[in-house]
Design a protein around this motif. Structure first.
Motif, PDB file in Angstrom:
ATOM      1  N   LEU A   1       0.835  -1.198   0.000  1.00 45.10           N
ATOM      2  CA  LEU A   1       0.000   0.000   0.000  1.00 45.10           C
ATOM      3  C   LEU A   1       0.871   1.249   0.000  1.00 45.10           C
ATOM      4  O   LEU A   1       1.905   1.282   0.667  1.00 45.10           O
ATOM      5  CB  LEU A   1      -0.868   0.006   1.269  1.00 45.10           C
ATOM      6  CG  LEU A   1      -1.765  -1.220   1.459  1.00 45.10           C
ATOM      7  CD1 LEU A   1      -2.031  -1.446   2.925  1.00 45.10           C
ATOM      8  CD2 LEU A   1      -3.052  -1.069   0.685  1.00 45.10           C
TER       9      LEU A   1
ATOM     10  N   TYR B   1      -2.266   3.263   3.047  1.00 49.03           N
ATOM     11  CA  TYR B   1      -2.022   2.558   4.301  1.00 49.03           C
ATOM     12  C   TYR B   1      -2.771   3.212   5.452  1.00 49.03           C
ATOM     13  O   TYR B   1      -3.303   2.533   6.332  1.00 49.03           O
ATOM     14  CB  TYR B   1      -0.521   2.524   4.583  1.00 49.03           C
ATOM     15  CG  TYR B   1      -0.144   1.631   5.738  1.00 49.03           C
ATOM     16  CD1 TYR B   1      -0.259   0.244   5.617  1.00 49.03           C
ATOM     17  CD2 TYR B   1       0.321   2.162   6.938  1.00 49.03           C
ATOM     18  CE1 TYR B   1       0.078  -0.589   6.672  1.00 49.03           C
ATOM     19  CE2 TYR B   1       0.665   1.337   7.991  1.00 49.03           C
ATOM     20  CZ  TYR B   1       0.543  -0.042   7.855  1.00 49.03           C
ATOM     21  OH  TYR B   1       0.871  -0.860   8.895  1.00 49.03           O
TER      22      TYR B   1
ATOM     23  N   HIS C   1      -6.199   2.223   5.312  1.00 54.38           N
ATOM     24  CA  HIS C   1      -6.319   0.772   5.334  1.00 54.38           C
ATOM     25  C   HIS C   1      -7.044   0.316   6.589  1.00 54.38           C
ATOM     26  O   HIS C   1      -6.825   0.842   7.671  1.00 54.38           O
ATOM     27  CB  HIS C   1      -4.905   0.182   5.293  1.00 54.38           C
ATOM     28  CG  HIS C   1      -4.880  -1.292   5.051  1.00 54.38           C
ATOM     29  ND1 HIS C   1      -5.444  -1.869   3.962  1.00 54.38           N
ATOM     30  CD2 HIS C   1      -4.327  -2.295   5.789  1.00 54.38           C
ATOM     31  CE1 HIS C   1      -5.244  -3.171   4.020  1.00 54.38           C
ATOM     32  NE2 HIS C   1      -4.575  -3.462   5.123  1.00 54.38           N
TER      33      HIS C   1
ATOM     34  N   HIS D   1     -12.034  -4.230   3.788  1.00 58.35           N
ATOM     35  CA  HIS D   1     -10.735  -4.771   3.458  1.00 58.35           C
ATOM     36  C   HIS D   1     -10.858  -6.163   2.859  1.00 58.35           C
ATOM     37  O   HIS D   1     -10.213  -6.482   1.867  1.00 58.35           O
ATOM     38  CB  HIS D   1      -9.878  -4.807   4.717  1.00 58.35           C
ATOM     39  CG  HIS D   1      -8.524  -5.380   4.467  1.00 58.35           C
ATOM     40  ND1 HIS D   1      -7.602  -4.738   3.695  1.00 58.35           N
ATOM     41  CD2 HIS D   1      -7.972  -6.549   4.855  1.00 58.35           C
ATOM     42  CE1 HIS D   1      -6.517  -5.481   3.627  1.00 58.35           C
ATOM     43  NE2 HIS D   1      -6.714  -6.580   4.319  1.00 58.35           N
TER      44      HIS D   1
END
Ligand SMILES: [Zn+2]
Ligand SMILES: [Zn+2]
Ligand SMILES: [Zn+2]
Ligand SMILES: [Zn+2]
Ligand SMILES: [Zn+2]
Length: 241
Positions: free
Chosen positions: A205, A210, A213, A224
């Motif tokens: 990522l 990130y 995320h 996810h």
């Protein structure tokens, strides 16, 4: 048969008469004009930083500020015995790559005045402090599209190292040239080398991805899981301890 002068070599020729110097010059002409020398007859701009571009000057620069080799504004000017000037890097490039190099400006101005003085050697050139001082006072601007900086030549290199509009290579080695002011954005969103691998799902990522995320705590959130490949989806459906 070769003349004694030639047999003795260029070193001996220097100790000889003016005529000896001339025959050395003729040899130099042959050497510098040999076909093998043509591809490397001037330094590659990427090989070392040559003089400053004349396009950054506010006023058309005087001829005396220009390098006899690269024709840019002199950088660390040296003056040769013939009275012409070269960037320090240009002169050392020339003598490294041409045996018995002859001053190009002398040849251009008046080939009949080419003399021993026109032979180039680093130990026969001296730093031209007076011209370097004048050059450092030249009024210039940045020259990079979008940048409005202007100042004097002595501040040019410092500005180049700070210019927000300058294209610089991304320091991660990703191969991209990025405008300095956009580097942070590039690192966050576009740099293939600036990726973080999620320890839980092994996804690569970018740093902005990130942060968004959603592998959190011990559970993979639905958002996810949807992006995962089937085997990992299986793993993700099992809460970790
Ligand atoms: Zn030069
Ligand atoms: Zn000269
Ligand atoms: Zn600038
Ligand atoms: Zn990058
Ligand atoms: Zn994850």
């Amino acid at each position: 048969p070769p003349s004694p002068l030639r047999a003795a070599g260029p070193g001996a020729a220097w100790a000889g008469s003016g005529a000896g110097g001339l025959s050395l010059l003729q040899m130099a002409e042959k050497t510098t004009r040999g076909p093998q020398d043509v591809p490397s007859s001037s330094p590659d701009e990427n090989e070392f930083p040559v003089g400053y571009p004349t396009s950054i000057c506010e006023d058309v620069p005087d001829q005396k500020y220009l390098c006899s080799n690269c024709n840019n504004i002199l950088k660390k000017a040296l003056q040769t015995l013939c009275g012409h000037r070269y960037c320090s890097a240009c002169l050392s490039w020339i003598v490294r790559n041409n045996k018995n190099a002859v001053c190009r400006r002398c040849k251009d101005e008046d080939p009949s005045t080419v003399s021993e003085e026109s032979l180039l050697a680093e130990e026969r050139a001296f730093g031209d402090a007076a011209i370097n001082k004048e050059i450092s006072e030249l009024k210039i601007h940045c020259g990079t599209l979008g940048c409005s900086w202007s100042g004097t030549m002595k501040n040019f290199e410092e500005h180049q190292s700070l210019c927000e509009y300058a294209l610089i290579p991304c320091h991660t080695g990703c191969g991209h040239m990025v405008m300095r002011k956009k580097l942070a954005d590039h690192l966050e969103n576009g740099c293939v080398n600036n990726v973080t691998t999620c320890q839980k799902c092994q996804q690569s990522l970018s740093s902005s991805e990130y942060q968004e995320h959603s592998c959190e705590d011990n559970l993979c959130k639905e958002k996810h899981v949807q992006t995962e490949t089937p085997p990992k989806q299986k793993n993700c459906s099992t809460p970790l301890i």
